[in-house]
Design an enzyme around this catalytic site. Sequence first.
Site, PDB file in Angstrom:
ATOM      1  N   ASP A 132       9.055  27.109  44.084  1.00  0.00           N
ATOM      2  CA  ASP A 132       8.693  28.839  43.753  1.00  0.00           C
ATOM      3  C   ASP A 132       9.308  30.021  43.521  1.00  0.00           C
ATOM      4  O   ASP A 132       9.418  29.839  44.916  1.00  0.00           O
ATOM      5  CB  ASP A 132       7.165  28.658  43.638  1.00  0.00           C
TER       6      ASP A 132
HETATM    7  C1  BGC Z   1       5.853  31.559  38.986  1.00  0.00           C
HETATM    8  C2  BGC Z   1       6.252  30.306  38.935  1.00  0.00           C
HETATM    9  C3  BGC Z   1       7.581  31.123  37.932  1.00  0.00           C
HETATM   10  C4  BGC Z   1       8.569  31.783  38.609  1.00  0.00           C
HETATM   11  C5  BGC Z   1       9.566  32.181  38.293  1.00  0.00           C
HETATM   12  C6  BGC Z   1       6.480  32.625  40.252  1.00  0.00           C
HETATM   13  O1  BGC Z   1       5.728  33.751  40.697  1.00  0.00           O
HETATM   14  O2  BGC Z   1       4.816  30.713  39.973  1.00  0.00           O
HETATM   15  O3  BGC Z   1       5.708  29.225  37.992  1.00  0.00           O
HETATM   16  O4  BGC Z   1       8.190  30.183  37.030  1.00  0.00           O
HETATM   17  O5  BGC Z   1       7.378  32.404  39.356  1.00  0.00           O
HETATM   18  O6  BGC Z   1       9.691  33.478  37.187  1.00  0.00           O
END
Ligand code: BGC
Length: 822
Positions: free
Chosen positions: A239
């Site tokens: 993530d």
């Molecule tokens: C989220 C993810 C997301 C990523 C990119 C993160 O803060 O938890 O689900 O894919 O950001 O935007």
Amino acid sequence: MAGTRGPGVTRADQAREAAVETALGTLDLDAKARLLGGRDMWSLHALPEIGLKSLVMSDGPIGVRGTRWTADDPSIALPSPTALAATWDPELARGAGALLAQEARRKGVHVLLAPTVNLHRSPLGGRHFEAYSEDPYLTGVIGTGYVQGVQSGGVGTTVKHFVANDAETDRFTVDNLISRRALRELYLAPFEAIVTNAHPWGIMTAYNQVNGSTMTEHRYLVNEVLRGEWGFDGCNVSDWMAARSTTGAIDGGLDVAMPGPRTVYGDALAEAVRAGRVKESTVDDAVRNVLLLAARVGALEGAEPVVTDLPAEIDGEALAREIARRAFVLVRNENGALPLARTASVALIGAAARDARVLGGGSATVFPARVVSPLDGLTAALGSDAVTYAVGADPSDELAPADKGFELHAICRDADGNVLGEGSLPTGQVQWIGDDLPDGVTHETMASIEVVGTFTPRESGEHSFGTRGLGAFKLSVAGEVVFDGAQLTDSETDPFEAFFGSPVERAKVNLSAGETVEVSLHHHLDKGYAPPLPGVVFSFVHLGPRRDPDELIAEAAEAARGADAAVVVVATTERVESEGFDRQDLRLPGRQDDLVRAVAAANPRTVVVVNSGSPVELLWRDEVAAVLLGWFPGQEGGAALADVLTGAQEPGGRLPTTWGTYADAPVTRVTPIDGELPYSEGVFIGYRAWDRDLEEHAAATPSYAFGHGLGYTDWTYESLTVEGTTATVRVRNSGRRAGREVVQVYLAPAAHDSDRPVRRLAGFAGVEAAPGESVEVRVDIPRRAFEIWDEAADSWAYQGGSYEVQAGRSIADRRLSELIVV
Ligand code: BGC
């Protein structure tokens, strides 16, 4: 590489693996280490020497935003994942996935950062709207359809967030303490089902820890369970900003650390190998996974992509509308309140009826080319003479990014005030991360940004203007400077929260409806502040005149009194339900409860439409004629709503999650203490908990049970037979119009066992039938429904014995049952 080497490996798989090995063999350590760290916010480095294109990723899950945070290249916005799950239809999920692959290809995206298959452990979870269900089986089935759909279009997925990112509070650091049994039976189960049935090409590891190890370093869950036991052969992406340690992450099975260019991989990884802290073969394994992903999506020269024959073009607007109406859950419909008579006059009430909240916030945000609000949809269906509109109550009294009535763009200047470039803005929100900047502009040269344009108010009165974000601001309205000052850095645990900040009111200005004024917000960048991501994030925020709430309610009640029917749209706001924080309670914000009561008292034919991604308390639910749960319904939501309210289509949804009050909710603890969040309820979340409590001490019943949802016809359950583990259910459409039923099959151990849920969803099937017609469906109960995770043996244990197989319309409305012995 277990997966592709197992049975069912095709010649094409072998050819891809060979291409991957050849490419890997020619890369030196530095190139390999560079490939594993992000190049920027959304992509990986290209390696032309091996014919590797830059792999591009994008959120996910209801649309494909692409690499820019603007509406320049709009995206189809489908209904929220809770809505998709409410269709109980894996084929529709597959269709959604195929459409998103089409969107991804159009935008040059290789990998979609979706689906989110964490569970609805607690209704307070801020990203509840973005996950499917409280039930792992339903989540797995919908997620499987979705992944199959996306990948059928040649685009990869990252099933996320592996694992147990079920709430948002302290999400970067929280240590979720979960028994192995609950992990296996609940939280890992959807991932396992999707890996087994849909073979995703990617997975995203979560921010949080599980039982003492952060998920980007969780060797046991990633290397032993996901890859070892389940045979996952795809790429594991962190993530965003979740990876914190070079050696911990690479040894813990993390292939790619996103985003870049600041990353724990790249040079740091190459150096760790040279210093003997990391084995080069471990790096090679990760590179193999990235190259295989590239090969699969067609980004590695010399390797044939998995999909060479693309599916037929899909009409995104039509699909968005279909999913929305198939997802609406009609939980109450007294005296045939719905559908409305086609000739009826309707008082349409609520701020969200005019400014619909069609999607959830945070990383799931996309910018659709158009949005059909309930007001647009109903007016188109019934004619403008038949519909009167009243705000009734505004759920938000906070300033939000300037939107309706504003025409804005951004001008970027250097330190001497020279214009470097200009960019379009969908709203007053500027969110330029990484290289996502207007043409001609760089972070190095840009010193200030001006958000500038016009505002034409819809209402006369005192308008509030303000800023959100950090740094120096100068705000002008109608030619006057109304604020000139700065917002200083504050520190928060979640770096994003500090980065995005809260809206601050700076000035109030009296304006007249329909009279256009010029507006501008100058923002001087604080070059001394190092944001968590290279980027610029701030907003020009606004709020319309605050009217006397009692007056607004009285106006709405008056409108309702004069109409044949009243439709009230109630909603949550971005400030109570979004990414990055959890909810504090389940109440509807503002005076919306008072509004519904006043309207219901004025008109007995009051229909309430709930515009939220997750459960809210409906304290007045027995005082109104009908309640329709509309989720975040996507860009065509208003059109779908009109289809359903007028009866052109029936609402097709069934609850994927129990709805009840906060006081009765089984799990409300989402805030860690000393960094730890014990999942002390074990396997008892959602209906598993409501059912147990009901059985053990006649506790409160939920407002609406799991699986509940009405259509516009009636169904009689005629027979149930079970042979082996296949249930055959005969149902008859005993109503007066054609319809669709979701036949649900539950499995209940006959002997009471306090360690086991009273019953569980074991399968379901959708059927369509004409009036009077009877149809039969077969539902195969999977072996896993008879198993529990035996912690002592650390394996699944089949529980032979007597079970009741129960078929019905919801978990609380079971019509037939049969005893079996297995
Ligand atoms: C989220 C993810 C997301 C990523 C990119 C993160 O803060 O938890 O689900 O894919 O950001 O935007």
